[in-house]
Design a protein around this motif. Sequence first.
Motif, short mmCIF file in Angstrom:
data_model
loop_
_atom_site.label_atom_id
_atom_site.label_comp_id
_atom_site.label_asym_id
_atom_site.label_seq_id
_atom_site.Cartn_x
_atom_site.Cartn_y
_atom_site.Cartn_z
N SER A 61 53.43 28.80 19.01
CA SER A 61 54.74 28.63 18.87
C SER A 61 55.22 29.75 17.90
CB SER A 61 55.06 27.34 18.23
OG SER A 61 54.74 27.16 17.10
N GLY A 62 56.59 30.17 18.34
CA GLY A 62 57.11 31.40 17.41
C GLY A 62 56.59 32.87 18.03
N TRP A 63 55.74 32.90 18.95
CA TRP A 63 55.28 34.25 19.41
C TRP A 63 56.46 34.71 20.10
CZ3 TRP A 63 55.02 37.03 23.62
CH2 TRP A 63 54.10 38.17 23.78
N THR A 64 56.65 36.00 19.90
CA THR A 64 57.55 36.97 20.49
C THR A 64 56.97 38.09 20.95
OG1 THR A 64 58.19 38.20 18.46
CG2 THR A 64 59.41 36.18 18.95
N GLU A 65 57.77 38.75 21.99
CA GLU A 65 57.31 40.12 22.46
C GLU A 65 57.00 41.10 21.38
OE1 GLU A 65 58.92 41.40 26.36
OE2 GLU A 65 58.37 39.61 27.15
N SER A 66 57.97 41.04 20.55
CA SER A 66 57.51 41.93 19.38
C SER A 66 56.13 42.04 18.68
CB SER A 66 58.71 41.69 18.59
OG SER A 66 58.41 40.64 17.59
N MET A 67 55.72 41.00 18.91
CA MET A 67 54.08 41.08 18.54
C MET A 67 53.21 41.82 19.39
SD MET A 67 53.96 37.13 17.24
CE MET A 67 55.02 36.44 15.98
N ALA A 68 53.82 41.98 20.56
CA ALA A 68 52.86 43.21 21.24
C ALA A 68 51.59 42.77 21.84
CB ALA A 68 52.77 44.35 20.63
N ASP A 69 50.92 41.66 21.27
CA ASP A 69 49.41 41.36 21.41
C ASP A 69 49.44 40.37 22.78
OD1 ASP A 69 50.66 39.10 20.39
OD2 ASP A 69 48.71 38.67 19.32
N PHE A 70 50.21 41.08 23.97
CA PHE A 70 50.36 40.16 25.30
C PHE A 70 49.06 40.03 25.86
CE2 PHE A 70 53.37 43.82 24.86
CZ PHE A 70 54.67 43.17 24.96
N GLY A 71 48.14 40.83 25.82
CA GLY A 71 46.91 40.51 26.49
C GLY A 71 45.94 39.44 25.65
N LYS A 72 46.29 39.06 24.63
CA LYS A 72 45.37 37.88 23.95
C LYS A 72 45.37 36.57 24.39
CE LYS A 72 45.05 38.11 19.23
NZ LYS A 72 45.44 37.95 17.92
N TYR A 73 46.82 36.14 25.00
CA TYR A 73 46.80 34.79 25.61
C TYR A 73 47.29 34.73 27.09
CZ TYR A 73 47.83 34.55 20.47
OH TYR A 73 47.96 34.82 19.31
N ALA A 74 46.54 33.68 27.64
CA ALA A 74 46.63 33.32 28.98
C ALA A 74 48.12 33.58 29.44
CB ALA A 74 46.07 32.31 29.32
N ASP A 75 49.02 33.08 28.95
CA ASP A 75 50.43 32.86 29.37
C ASP A 75 51.04 34.31 29.33
OD1 ASP A 75 50.13 32.42 26.56
OD2 ASP A 75 52.02 31.25 26.52
N THR A 76 50.78 34.91 28.08
CA THR A 76 51.71 36.05 27.91
C THR A 76 50.93 37.25 28.65
OG1 THR A 76 50.39 36.55 25.73
CG2 THR A 76 52.53 35.50 25.58
N ALA A 77 49.73 37.20 28.86
CA ALA A 77 48.90 38.36 29.53
C ALA A 77 49.51 38.17 31.02
CB ALA A 77 47.48 38.17 29.48
N VAL A 78 49.49 37.18 31.82
CA VAL A 78 49.90 37.26 33.02
C VAL A 78 51.52 37.18 33.20
CG1 VAL A 78 49.98 35.44 35.14
CG2 VAL A 78 47.87 35.58 33.46
#
Lengths: 195, 163
Positions: free
Chosen positions: B55-72
């Motif tokens: 919770s609190g993750w934002t796109e500015s954190m840039a680590d898109f690939g680490k998590y299933a939801d953000t990576a996909v």
Amino acid sequence: MNFLQFQESAKQGLESARATLSVFTGKELRLDAVTTDYVELSKVPLLSGSPEDVVLSSYVTFSGDAEGQLMILFRPDSAQKLADYLVPELFRSLSPDEIPSLLDSLMVEVANIVGSSVLNKVADRGGMRLVPTPPVMVRDMSGAILGSAMSYSGTVGNQVYVAYIKFSLGDGKASFEVVFLPKPSARKNGLWVTK
Amino acid sequence: MPNLIAVGLAEIKWSASPGDVLTAFSLGSCVGVAIWDPERRAGAMAHVVLPQSPSGWTESMADFGKYADTAVRHLHNRFVRNGTGVAGMRVWIAGGAHVLRGVDLPGGDIGASNTKAVLEALRQLGFNEPRKSVGEDYGRTMRLYVGEGRATVYSVARGESEI
């Protein structure tokens, strides 16, 4: 605990393990070099060389005043060298198909001594109680083991702490790596090592 | 000679070069997600480490690939931005194993959770049902051959095979 304190306590733990192994086996072992460093998340699978290289890994989790994981990685050739040096008479008496399981058992014992010594010294330095689980031995690609441990640690930062140790043997060197992965929650108990 | 491009933990890589081979080495509980666009003959691969962004993750954190939801989601948005729908894509996933067998971890089987989260995210964003090599208790290396639109998986005991 700062990084220097962690380095010192890890080295003391390894020295204690070396002494214990020497007494148990009656063989003189020398602790050649201890390097402790941070590793970025993306580099974790490369800690033991190529991520596809097969390693034997002893794996324990610890709980108590802080939680985390401790792994000791042995390359099969190093494990064999260590075993040949420590208990040559035992391995000479075995058939080839009996060797892998006994090698795994021996490495579990070595890892148990090394892992508990390191954990004890780190716990002593941090003034805390750390309780390890019995070790299990996994044989697979090093990157798969290390990457899985990273996932289970729930590490949100990009740095973990790794101690490398090398034992000097008679006609060659057997090296193995100790990977120390405190959970982020360990930070509040002082186990999250900072530089 | 193929040009091997390593996709490390939590990374996402793209390629439209026919000689490139996107490779996620030694997936354990991590899940590799490979997507290939047959029109552009381009592909992407993500190396997912955890099932759910905090919770609190934002796109500015840039680590898109680490998590299933953000990576996909990142893969989806990139293909859509390039003017390509996702319905015709070829999709493969690999990994999600329980390599630390014999260990009862408080967080449960993260490999299975990663796989479930990736499948759910793919379904929600309209991707085709992926071909899979997931689960069990051994590590895998996943390769996407960009020029050919095929993916393989390699393991120590089983060698390399098409997914």
